[in-house]
Design a protein around this motif. Structure first.
Motif, short mmCIF file in Angstrom:
data_model
loop_
_atom_site.label_atom_id
_atom_site.label_comp_id
_atom_site.label_asym_id
_atom_site.label_seq_id
_atom_site.Cartn_x
_atom_site.Cartn_y
_atom_site.Cartn_z
N ASN A 156 -33.43 3.05 19.10
CA ASN A 156 -33.66 4.17 18.19
C ASN A 156 -35.11 4.17 17.71
N SER A 157 -35.57 3.01 17.27
CA SER A 157 -36.95 2.94 16.79
C SER A 157 -37.93 3.24 17.91
N ARG A 158 -37.63 2.80 19.14
CA ARG A 158 -38.52 3.05 20.27
C ARG A 158 -38.56 4.52 20.66
N LEU A 159 -37.39 5.22 20.53
CA LEU A 159 -37.31 6.62 20.95
C LEU A 159 -37.72 7.59 19.84
N CYS A 160 -37.14 7.38 18.64
CA CYS A 160 -37.30 8.38 17.58
C CYS A 160 -38.59 8.21 16.77
N LEU A 161 -39.01 6.96 16.57
CA LEU A 161 -40.15 6.74 15.69
C LEU A 161 -41.42 7.44 16.19
N PRO A 162 -41.79 7.34 17.48
CA PRO A 162 -43.00 8.06 17.91
C PRO A 162 -42.91 9.57 17.69
N ILE A 163 -41.69 10.11 17.84
CA ILE A 163 -41.52 11.56 17.64
C ILE A 163 -41.75 11.90 16.17
N ALA A 164 -41.15 11.09 15.27
CA ALA A 164 -41.33 11.33 13.83
C ALA A 164 -42.78 11.14 13.42
N GLU A 165 -43.44 10.15 14.02
CA GLU A 165 -44.84 9.93 13.68
C GLU A 165 -45.73 11.08 14.14
N GLN A 166 -45.41 11.64 15.33
CA GLN A 166 -46.16 12.83 15.78
C GLN A 166 -45.97 13.97 14.78
N THR A 167 -44.74 14.13 14.32
CA THR A 167 -44.46 15.21 13.36
C THR A 167 -45.19 14.97 12.05
N ALA A 168 -45.17 13.72 11.56
CA ALA A 168 -45.83 13.40 10.29
C ALA A 168 -47.33 13.67 10.37
N ALA A 169 -47.91 13.44 11.57
CA ALA A 169 -49.34 13.66 11.73
C ALA A 169 -49.71 15.14 11.61
N LEU A 170 -48.72 16.02 11.85
CA LEU A 170 -48.99 17.47 11.76
C LEU A 170 -49.00 17.97 10.33
N ILE A 171 -48.39 17.20 9.42
CA ILE A 171 -48.09 17.73 8.08
C ILE A 171 -49.20 17.36 7.11
N ASP A 172 -49.84 18.37 6.56
CA ASP A 172 -50.78 18.20 5.45
C ASP A 172 -49.95 18.16 4.16
N THR A 173 -49.95 17.03 3.48
CA THR A 173 -49.02 16.85 2.35
C THR A 173 -49.28 17.84 1.22
N ASP A 174 -50.58 18.16 0.98
CA ASP A 174 -50.88 19.13 -0.09
C ASP A 174 -50.27 20.49 0.23
#
Length: 785
Positions: free
Chosen positions: A47-65
């Motif tokens: 799960n961590s090997r498959l899902c984590l990179p996808i979630a990290e890619q998504t997080a990189a798109l998000i400007d928190t402000d």
């Protein structure tokens, strides 16, 4: 008999076989269970090997402000919403992901979808912006992510009608570390489940055949886990050892610095009691202030250590609000002496006079912010505003105060604003080179504010200045206002001030007190205002006083001229020029009041106010009273003498003994001293002391060992003889440690004179005290301030 044995043998074999089968079933069940648990663990790793990179890619798109703003507005036309959704959809198409989405919690506790990157809007399963979601049936990992603010995984599980599924939840945090949303990623686990199910069937089939091998593997795994556990335990012990080493280092550093600083600050305190010319007094005052600044840095380091270990202390109590404010103003006023910076205060005089809270911590917060303003402001102004929050209703005796510190300094860049309250942060070092400090003040101040139920915010324009706003709740003990003019309608004030900022500050303070006032910002305006004012006096004759004692005045209609000391001669000349007659000193109803800066020359007998003017000082002038209930004096006077009292000072450093003897001089006590524990025990055996001041870190017998030896003496009085610990070790828990070791009180170095006076007042017997009459006692000349 043999036949009987033969007849018994088959049942025994059957019984043995049953036992064996039962044993194998248990072994198989245990192995299957352990295998299943191990497979779940493997699934979690997958799960961590498959899902984590996808979630990290998504997080990189998000400007928190922008994300935080979108959660509040829920505006589907926001470009950030559509752009991020399309990028998330592209990520989802590139990976076998079932759902990829973000959610946020509303104020009522319910959850909504914010950005759904799982499908295009025309898809029936698409969740539009703001769509509500019932999370009550969500996996435990979802709620664990909210609680810990860390990424959490779900193991392989079956969900109707989607089938086997793997989920991951990643927090979205803003710059302050607050949770503002969740990234959800659901991965198709059907193939993984089928593979695992096939593996389980194979394992069950081959268990009997390879049970011994499985046992060996199992033992190997247990040994591996045990090895890892030992490794983790070793790392934990190393971390604890490092933390202990850090605390020991801080304690030793504090002790080693406080010991010489005790001598520096103490000797400067003693020197300031002597007759000194103003220049020498300024030099020594600066030495003392520099020493206190160094102690403040040490205290900051100790405070951040307490915050990191969760042992921050707040000790609330009643305190005079005016004393707190005037203390802060006096310290900053001194720091700004000689600098081209206007210090303006805007304090609401209607605020309550007596509050309940931790005065020392509030002062620490305010001085941190004010000192920061001084450090990063080369010219211009610093404005200190104190008011009640607009929404504050004083319900239940509580009040919410707002302190605002605005400066025209270097300001903070936008990209650095998010790091403002981080540890060890100093901004724009190139522009503010030479600004002292550890970079801990703001982090400590915000932690203290939040610990007391308040907060600090900042807004800044780079190159123009910053505004720090502190919101802090306190309890009202006495709602009497800070300052009040008894008959404001009887007074008029003409302010002659050519400096725009200072003039506006004085005018705002007078209006706050309800006194009628006007501002003349140049000579022509002063002449016009003054001419009109003079001819309103009795018969057009000027009645002016520069030396009338305020105590002898009656409340009457009265006019004042407030002007800075550098304009005093000009003001007097214009007055004499405009006056149609001689000055009538016997009926003064017009008074010149010089406004002085720190360290300006004073005029004996002339009512004088120091800039920035505090409301209580101005009210005392108008009311004809003395402001005696202000903040504590720099060097407080003792309340009594005790010529018959005997005191023992034990310290291995002679300079520290000299400082202590000097600080105790006014009490007129009989002082004995020694530099070792052995001498102290011998002297305590021969003398009954009213107080023993005992240093902690001494060669040979330390303070704790010496105190124990004194308590063990064959003398009745030693049981009740007060022993006060003197130590430069001011870390958390020292007081409790000394009290547990038989000490009666604790005094840290450098010695706080007010605390020393408090200890003397508590332990010296009443029978040995003689009241000090300062009115009939000649005072030392401290020189002009």
């Amino acid at each position: 008999m043999a036949a009987a044995v033969k007849r018994d043998n088959p049942p025994m074999k059957v019984q043995f076989a049953l036992y064996f089968v039962f044993f194998m079933i248990v072994v198989i069940a245990v192995i299957c269970f352990m295998s299943a648990e191990q497979i779940k663990y493997i699934a979690n790793l997958v799960n961590s090997r498959l899902c984590l990179p996808i979630a990290e890619q998504t997080a990189a798109l998000i400007d928190t402000d922008q994300y935080e703003r979108l959660c509040k507005t829920l505006d589907a036309a926001d470009p950030f919403y559509e752009t991020t959704r399309r990028k998330m959809l592209a990520i989802k198409k590139q990976n076998p992901v079932r759902y990829l989405y973000t959610m946020a919690e509303k104020e009522d506790g319910s959850w909504i979808f914010v950005i759904d990157g799982s499908a295009p809007p025309e898809d029936p399963g698409f969740s539009p912006l703001g769509a509500p979601e019932d999370v009550s049936g969500y996996e435990p990992a979802f709620f664990e992510c909210i609680r810990t603010k860390k990424t959490q995984f779900n193991r392989l599980f079956y969900v109707e009608p989607r089938g086997w599924n793997i989920s991951l939840y990643m927090p979205i945090l803003n710059a302050s570390g607050d949770l503002i949303g969740i990234i959800g990623c659901d991965y198709d686990g059907e193939n993984l489940h089928n593979q695992q199910r096939f593996q389980i069937i194979i394992l069950i089939t081959l268990t009997v055949v390879f049970s011994s091998a499985a046992a060996a593997v199992y033992v190997s795994l247990v040994k591996d886990i045990d090895r890892r556990n030992r490794h983790f335990l070793h790392l934990t012990r190393m971390a604890e050892s490092a933390s202990e080493a850090k605390n020991t280092f801080l304690a030793n550093t504090s002790h080693e610095i406080r010991t010489p600083m005790n001598a520096i600050i103490g000797m400067s305190e003693l020197a300031l009691r002597e007759r000194l010319d103003p220049r020498a007094r300024d030099y020594i005052s600066n030495i003392r202030q520099a020493g206190k600044n160094l102690i403040s840095i040490i205290n900051d380091i100790l405070d951040i250590s307490k915050i990191e270990s969760g042992k921050l202390e707040v000790n609330p109590g009643e305190y005079q609000f005016a004393a707190l404010l005037e203390d802060c103003v006096n310290i900053i006023r001194m720091r700004l002496s000689g600098k081209p910076i206007a210090f303006i205060t805007n304090i609401d005089s209607s605020l309550p006079s007596l509050l309940f809270g931790d005065m020392s911590r509030v002062r620490q917060i305010l001085l941190n912010l004010l000192n920061n303003a001084v450090k990063y402001t080369a010219g211009g102004s610093i404005t200190f505003t104190v008011r009640e929050a607009p929404a504050s209703t004083r319900t239940g005796g509580n009040i919410t105060l707002i302190y605002e510190i605005a400066d025209t300094g270097t300001g903070i860049k936008n990209e650095e604003l998010k790091k403002t309250f981080g540890n060890y942060v100093q901004f724009d070092l190139k522009r503010s080179r030479g600004a002292e400090g550890t970079g801990l003040g703001l982090a400590i101040s915000r932690n203290l504010c939040r610990f007391m139920g308040g907060d600090i915010t900042v807004r800044s324009v780079y190159g123009e200045g910053s505004v720090f706003t502190v919101t802090l709740p306190q309890t009202v003990i006495n709602s009497e206002p800070l300052s009040r003019v008894e008959h404001p309608e009887k007074f008029r004030v003409l302010v002659y001030e050519k400096r725009k900022l200072q003039g506006a500050g004085v005018l705002a303070m007078l209006k706050n007190l309800g006194v009628s006032c006007a501002l003349a910002s140049n000579t022509d305006e002063f002449r016009r205002y003054l001419q009109s004012l003079l001819w309103e006096q009795a018969g057009g004759i000027l009645k002016m006083s520069l030396n009338q004692s305020s105590e002898n005045r009656q409340i009457q209609n009265r006019s004042y001229i407030f002007l800075p000391s550098f304009l005093l001669n000009e003001g007097q000349e214009i007055l004499e020029e405009l006056s149609p007659g001689d000055l009538a000193m016997d009926t003064p109803d017009l008074t010149l009041v010089p406004l002085t800066e720190y360290n300006d020359v004073r005029w004996p007998g002339i009512p004088t106010l120091m800039l920035p003017i505090q409301p209580r000082d101005a009210a005392a002038l108008f009311n004809g009273t003395k402001n005696d209930d202000g903040p504590e004096r720099e060097i407080p006077r003792p309340r009594f003498t005790a010529p018959e009292a005997k005191v023992l000072i034990v310290d291995d450093i002679v300079t520290n003994i000299t400082v202590a003897e000097g600080l105790l001089e006014h009490y007129k006590m009989r002082i004995h001293s020694c530099t070792s524990g052995l001498e102290a025990v011998k002297m305590a055996e021969e003398n009954e002391y009213d107080i023993v001041f005992m240093d902690h870190m001494m060669p040979g017998m330390n303070g704790i060992e010496t105190a124990a030896a004194i308590r063990a003496l064959d003398r009745d009085y030693v049981i009740f003889m007060p022993i006060i610990a003197l130590t430069a070790n001011a870390v958390l828990g020292m007081r409790e440690m000394f009290m547990d070791q038989g000490f009666d009180d604790y005094l840290s170095k450098p010695r706080d004179i007010a605390k020393l006076d408090e200890i003397i007042g508590e332990w010296i017997p009443l029978s040995k005290r003689k009241k000090m009459n300062w009115n009939n006692r000649p005072e030392a000349d401290h020189g002009e301030q």
